[in-house]
Design an enzyme around this catalytic site. Sequence first.
Site, short mmCIF file in Angstrom:
data_model
loop_
_atom_site.label_atom_id
_atom_site.label_comp_id
_atom_site.label_asym_id
_atom_site.label_seq_id
_atom_site.Cartn_x
_atom_site.Cartn_y
_atom_site.Cartn_z
CG HIS A 133 -2.02 -0.98 1.20
ND1 HIS A 133 -3.27 -0.74 0.69
CD2 HIS A 133 -2.02 -2.27 1.61
CE1 HIS A 133 -4.02 -1.83 0.82
NE2 HIS A 133 -3.27 -2.77 1.37
CE LYS A 173 -6.39 13.92 -0.04
NZ LYS A 173 -6.39 12.69 -0.82
NE ARG A 174 -3.59 10.42 9.77
CZ ARG A 174 -3.26 9.59 10.75
NH1 ARG A 174 -4.08 8.62 11.11
NH2 ARG A 174 -2.13 9.75 11.42
CE LYS A 205 -2.43 10.94 2.86
NZ LYS A 205 -3.10 10.06 1.90
CB THR A 258 -10.10 4.98 -1.01
OG1 THR A 258 -9.54 5.37 0.25
CG2 THR A 258 -9.45 3.69 -1.47
CE LYS A 317 -13.93 6.05 0.94
NZ LYS A 317 -12.95 6.12 2.04
C1 NBG Z 1 -2.52 3.78 1.92
C2 NBG Z 1 -2.13 4.65 0.73
C3 NBG Z 1 -3.36 5.14 -0.02
C4 NBG Z 1 -4.24 3.95 -0.37
C5 NBG Z 1 -4.55 3.16 0.89
C6 NBG Z 1 -5.38 1.93 0.58
C7 NBG Z 1 -1.01 3.05 3.74
C8 NBG Z 1 0.25 2.37 4.10
N1 NBG Z 1 -1.30 3.19 2.45
O1 NBG Z 1 -2.96 5.80 -1.19
O2 NBG Z 1 -1.38 5.75 1.18
O3 NBG Z 1 -5.43 4.39 -0.97
O4 NBG Z 1 -3.36 2.72 1.50
O5 NBG Z 1 -4.77 1.14 -0.37
O6 NBG Z 1 -1.74 3.46 4.61
#
Ligand code: NBG
Length: 832
Positions: free
Chosen positions: A373, A564-565, A570, A672, A676
């Site tokens: 991920h 988002k975080r 980002k 993701t 949404k």
């Molecule tokens: C996160 C990514 C996102 C991705 C999500 C789900 C981690 C390690 N990765 O871009 O930063 O959408 O995983 O796949 O949290």
Amino acid sequence: MATTRETLKVRPAPVSIHTECSTEALRQAVLNNLVYMQGRYQEIATPYDWYMALAYSVRERLLERWVETALTYAGHDVKVACYLSAEFLIGPQLGNNLINFGLEAAAREAMQGLGQDLDELMMLEEEPGLGNGGLGRLAACYLDSLATLQVPAIGYGIRYEFGIFDQEIHDGWQVEVTDKWLQRGNPWELAHPDICYYVNFGGHTEAYTDEQSRYRVRWWPAHKVKGIAYDTAILGYHVNTCNTLRLWKSQAVESFDFQDFNVGDYYGAVHEKVRSETLTKILYPNDEPEIGKRLRLAQQYFFVSCSLQDMLRLFDKKRENIERFPQLFAAQMNDTHPAIAVAELMRLLVDERLVPWDEAWDITQRTLAYTNHTLLPEALETWGLPLFGSLLPRLLEIIYEINYRFLEQVRQRYPGDDARVARMSMIDEGGEKRVRMANLATVGSHAINGVAALHSTLLKQTVLHDFAELWPERFFNVTNGVTPRRFVVLSNPSLTQLLHETIGDDWIVNSSHLRELENHVHDASFQERWRLVKRHNKEVLAALIRRRTGISVDPAALFDIQVKRIHEYKRQHLNALHVITLYARLRRNPGLDITPRCFIFGGKAAPGYRMAKLMIRLVTGIASVVNGDALIRDRLKVVFLPNFDVKSAHAVYPAADLSEQISTAGKEASGTGNMKFTLNGALTIGTLDGANVEIREEVGADNFFLFGLTTEQVNQLRTQGYRPRDYYERDDELREALDLIASGAFAGGDTDVFRPLIYHLLYHDSYFLLADYRAYVEKQAEVDRAFHDTSRWTRMSILNTARAGKFSSDRSIAEYCSTIWRTPPVPVQLDK
Ligand code: NBG
């Protein structure tokens, strides 16, 4: 004998009050549960009592399907997909269960009859914040899709007593508050103290030869912890399938206590108990260095060991030969957090079941698969050898053995290529020796995948390049998806109603049918209804913003949202630079004609990530200056919405006009949130990163605001020597924005606060904000003009929803099921 319907002698007679779905039956059930579960009567019941009574009434209705599903799986030769994940961010359960069950109307009416408003009760639910962000939420969307597609599945994870912290904003700064989500009880879980396993920690190992002259190893642990199963029902949409999310809670092992007790060390025994129970206390926030987080490694091993032992127990019930294990169970490792599964499954097979090594290895590889991920080097997990060896001595030995055999293979294939061997080793030997979890996960898996097309390509080119060269056939892409049940049906009822009247309901499970909306894109009256839906959703969000922050925003303004975080990659601060630029323009030229905009930010920063916290402070600082400036006359509003979580997400995505997906190209694995927003008709301003690439492909380049450097250009600029300060010198507006921050204008005159941020941007700028600034600001000007043309904007918005079908998690899960897990659906019949 395996459990089947026939072997179960006594089945409870269906009692209508527990199972019937009429409004009246539900009303009776709620009244009953108010008394028999909550111990309250109507006159003194608080709204929370009503919520609990309703939740119990819904859970009763789930139970019948839950039991029937378990029975169906137990009685047939089915393959189960086991999703191993340290995080499941499942969000509030009541609303989702009502929708998947088809009980919403009845519940609304029943509660109304009791003088209660369903929406208000739903707002009272405490959500389980058992995840940081996208990764945990993805796991939850996948469980929803698995159940909806009627695929046998179990989610395995950790029942953290404290989930992700609650975020408060004090004087513009993030303050973390403990998330006590279990304080008032959790009506959705069932504890199963009888489903429990023991997990070893520490101590030493001892090799010996057994009576049959076999080489064996015994692990003498320093202590053991017991894991207890807590189950949550995961009901599919309008099907009988009700799968299980099984989360493990740690408990002290009684016998250990007794030993101490017998020698009189009562306090020692209690201390041991406290220590064991600490294991599942808290979810670790990500984006912080792992260094020294012994407890985190212990958590990972704990939940993986319990889960694998549980899978083997379920397998044993089928009385099959162990070689059939991979035919009945697939286990997916969600990132490297559960990667220790590779070594633990080997241990369980070799040490505990005496399966010969080669056969055990074959079973392990055929069972496990790994999803990566992230490509961020700092997020790739490694563990220092001393820590690993002292906590999990037997697992380290097994990893050495796996590694030894694997590297032999590499040497044979690439003779003399020592550099390659060093890169592919499970042990990083440069500097302090460390165990590389991504390498372990890759070698132990038959399938490895990234989460968006671009990400999967980059994965093969960078982090796992050598492995992809060795085993190209093991690498896949599965682009992420999100569940339309939670993120449209539940959170955007007005849009759902409009879709229902226009194209029916089939899109809820066949998301490609959203395309039928394209037939209506030029219909002026449909456009008008589309706008009314958006307008309504913006009013709902405006009300939430007012309640949470006291700021009033105008629902007629363009809602420009980034949730988002908070992370430098980002680039929330790039968004902030644009806000400052507009602000400076208006200050210079108060008569300037711009589209009124409301900038909304939301997201948590890791508690130890100073720069991310400073980015929040920047946004709140800008908010107080801009919102308080009479000259601006409401043309700009800036909001930092505190404590962004699944519950508030329900109000946020449907209200967006513009979705900010502005990460540095190559850094966001997928995203993701972007999906949404798109599903809910927002347009995206974004870079060619993660799933943005595919979103743009689907919705069409004309309906997407693309800007910025590509991954290749970013890499080129980096190698050729990036000098951010040059951009500052050359671009007047950029200089003006940065100078304004440096002047203390957004910190009450304090020129120190943002110094680290400015310094980093001018002299390092690892995420290329300054290089992308001009393109971003210009693209935003295009957004401004496009929003003016209401009818065009509406058409674009409709097309975004219409073409977002690919991003349903049903599509992702169908791909995992057919190419990686090989798990066909198994419909569940209700015995009625
Ligand atoms: C996160 C990514 C996102 C991705 C999500 C789900 C981690 C390690 N990765 O871009 O930063 O959408 O995983 O796949 O949290």
